[in-house]
Design an enzyme around this catalytic site. Sequence first.
Site, mmCIF file in Angstrom:
data_model
loop_
_atom_site.group_PDB
_atom_site.id
_atom_site.type_symbol
_atom_site.label_atom_id
_atom_site.label_comp_id
_atom_site.label_asym_id
_atom_site.label_seq_id
_atom_site.Cartn_x
_atom_site.Cartn_y
_atom_site.Cartn_z
ATOM 1 C CG ASP A 52 41.130 -29.477 -12.908
ATOM 2 O OD1 ASP A 52 42.359 -29.307 -12.948
ATOM 3 O OD2 ASP A 52 40.337 -28.609 -12.510
ATOM 4 C CB SER A 53 38.026 -34.340 -16.385
ATOM 5 O OG SER A 53 37.731 -33.284 -17.242
ATOM 6 C CB CYS B 25 25.986 -26.109 -17.814
ATOM 7 S SG CYS B 25 26.071 -27.561 -16.865
ATOM 8 N N GLY C 41 34.514 -38.808 -15.529
ATOM 9 C CA GLY C 41 33.694 -37.715 -16.071
ATOM 10 C C GLY C 41 34.595 -36.732 -16.791
ATOM 11 C CG MET C 42 36.545 -37.726 -20.064
ATOM 12 S SD MET C 42 38.183 -37.406 -19.396
ATOM 13 C CE MET C 42 38.949 -36.533 -20.730
ATOM 14 C CB SER C 43 34.435 -31.225 -17.660
ATOM 15 O OG SER C 43 35.806 -30.929 -17.546
ATOM 16 N N GLY C 44 35.945 -31.761 -20.560
ATOM 17 C CA GLY C 44 36.585 -30.973 -21.622
ATOM 18 C C GLY C 44 37.587 -30.001 -21.008
ATOM 19 N N GLY C 45 37.750 -30.063 -19.687
ATOM 20 C CA GLY C 45 38.707 -29.195 -18.984
ATOM 21 C C GLY C 45 39.990 -29.941 -18.640
ATOM 22 C CB CYS D 239 25.644 -29.684 -10.389
ATOM 23 S SG CYS D 239 26.172 -30.561 -11.853
ATOM 24 N N GLY E 259 37.571 -35.020 -11.679
ATOM 25 C CA GLY E 259 38.776 -34.222 -11.445
ATOM 26 C C GLY E 259 38.626 -33.234 -10.304
HETATM 27 N N1 LIG Z 1 30.056 -32.067 -18.562
HETATM 28 C C1 LIG Z 1 30.740 -32.933 -17.823
HETATM 29 N N2 LIG Z 1 30.834 -34.223 -18.191
HETATM 30 C C2 LIG Z 1 31.510 -35.138 -17.460
HETATM 31 N N3 LIG Z 1 32.129 -34.829 -16.307
HETATM 32 C C3 LIG Z 1 32.076 -33.565 -15.883
HETATM 33 C C4 LIG Z 1 31.389 -32.544 -16.612
HETATM 34 N N4 LIG Z 1 31.528 -31.364 -15.934
HETATM 35 C C5 LIG Z 1 32.266 -31.659 -14.848
HETATM 36 N N5 LIG Z 1 32.603 -32.962 -14.806
HETATM 37 C C6 LIG Z 1 33.430 -33.672 -13.801
HETATM 38 O O1 LIG Z 1 33.370 -32.981 -12.558
HETATM 39 C C7 LIG Z 1 34.684 -32.496 -12.202
HETATM 40 C C8 LIG Z 1 34.572 -31.160 -11.516
HETATM 41 O O2 LIG Z 1 33.978 -30.258 -12.405
HETATM 42 P P1 LIG Z 1 34.125 -28.684 -12.253
HETATM 43 O O3 LIG Z 1 33.586 -28.091 -13.487
HETATM 44 O O4 LIG Z 1 33.552 -28.309 -10.953
HETATM 45 O O5 LIG Z 1 35.679 -28.515 -12.048
HETATM 46 P P2 LIG Z 1 36.949 -28.165 -12.904
HETATM 47 O O6 LIG Z 1 38.003 -28.128 -11.862
HETATM 48 O O7 LIG Z 1 36.757 -26.966 -13.756
HETATM 49 O O8 LIG Z 1 37.208 -29.468 -13.822
HETATM 50 P P3 LIG Z 1 37.749 -29.560 -15.327
HETATM 51 O O9 LIG Z 1 39.071 -28.820 -15.414
HETATM 52 O O10 LIG Z 1 37.891 -31.054 -15.567
HETATM 53 O O11 LIG Z 1 36.667 -28.927 -16.184
HETATM 54 C C9 LIG Z 1 35.445 -32.459 -13.526
HETATM 55 O O12 LIG Z 1 36.842 -32.540 -13.329
HETATM 56 C C10 LIG Z 1 34.882 -33.665 -14.250
HETATM 57 O O13 LIG Z 1 35.505 -34.869 -13.834
#
Ligand SMILES: Nc1ncnc2c1ncn2[C@@H]1O[C@H](COP(=O)(O)OP(=O)(O)OP(=O)(O)O)[C@@H](O)[C@H]1O
Length: 378
Positions: free
Chosen positions: A15-16, A208, A9-13, A101, A126
């Site tokens: 950690d992922s 979100c 799951g790639m959030s754009g952050g 979520c 992540g």
């Molecule tokens: N929009 C998204 N699409 C796909 N995967 C997501 C999305 N949002 C979150 N995830 C997955 O859920 C994990 C945890 O999300 P969360 O936003 O709680 O944490 P985070 O520590 O801020 O992660 P990141 O740095 O990757 O944004 C993310 O690392 C990612 O793998």
Amino acid sequence: MKVPRVVIGMSGGVDSAVSAFLLKKRGYDVIGVHMINWDSQEEGISSCPRSKDEVDARSVCDKLKIPFHTVNFVKEYWNNVFLRFLENYQFGRTTVPDIDCNQSIKFDVFHKIAQEKFDADFIATGHYATTSFGDFQQNKNEPDEEIRLFSGRDPLKDQTFFLCTVTQEQLRRAMFPLGSLYKSDVKRIAEEQGFHSVVQKPESMGICFIGKKKRFSEFLDEYIEPKPGRIVLKDGKIIGNHHGIHQFTIGKRINGKYLEERSHFGFFVSDIKPESGDVVACEGSHHPHLYATKFLIEQPNWIPISNPLKSYPPSEIMCRIQRTHPPVPCILEKCGDIISVVPRLPLRATAPGQMCVFYTTKNECLGGGEIIKIQDTL
Ligand SMILES: Nc1ncnc2c1ncn2[C@@H]1O[C@H](COP(=O)(O)OP(=O)(O)OP(=O)(O)O)[C@@H](O)[C@H]1O
């Protein structure tokens, strides 16, 4: 032998991004998938069909030379996370949308699409958490072996609190590549790999629709009908008026604009009565009425196969009601389908709707249940 396929799951952050890198480095067949859960165009806060998060997620996947896809869960998120969130606010309950979520999106519909559409053997995120199978499931021995959830190594980042509703089945196909890392390691790896756009980003809120809201109370007013009520002290004295209990959270300071009375210490919400619309206030942020000594929770989701109340000595069970608070020892008593919790230390700002998450003294996350009633305060 076929190389196992992992959907991340790639959030754009950051950690992922680093999780995807680590998976690729270990030789998995990795596919990056970004979920669109909130329609910013519809809400009128963006005219751009691609969010910055999506662009960043794609650029990391391009850099790693792994396929990138998007999936749209706007409808599922609206129905299963956002409406539930609004309903909770309407009834004056505190809510944790991150948990909803994870339960109905990330570990449910996302897992399903990862398996059905992308043929995933595992689904990675992540999250800062780890399991008895290891960060890459390398320690799994038997097909039906029980899996256990443990706190991530970085105590400040541990996200098991938000994972308290996962099931054995979901955990068995989950991977948490960051479980043994500290956030500082993750940032260093991201720098080394040149993931510049994601390293600099501020920490996401996880939720979100809250992410970019500066004026959260105005946002709530757009979705919840006003319903005037009184602000009262415990002895019944009226000290103010409000236009809806959704604007109040147990433990939070009451904005002076609602109050006819002034206090040097400030007034804080100690209770919310959805039937009458009364918000009960007390004076001072450390007023005894803000500290719960006993509360009731719904039947918890237990992550281990056998009920921990039977399999663990009571002295080993601890609880926390907020992710950032350290777990405290507690005494649990089962009364039918409900469990009463007596924390050894009174817990400030305990509120219906919050989750009470249980841990062992050895950092195992046992699962959690929703708080339904505060029975006693100091
Ligand atoms: N929009 C998204 N699409 C796909 N995967 C997501 C999305 N949002 C979150 N995830 C997955 O859920 C994990 C945890 O999300 P969360 O936003 O709680 O944490 P985070 O520590 O801020 O992660 P990141 O740095 O990757 O944004 C993310 O690392 C990612 O793998």
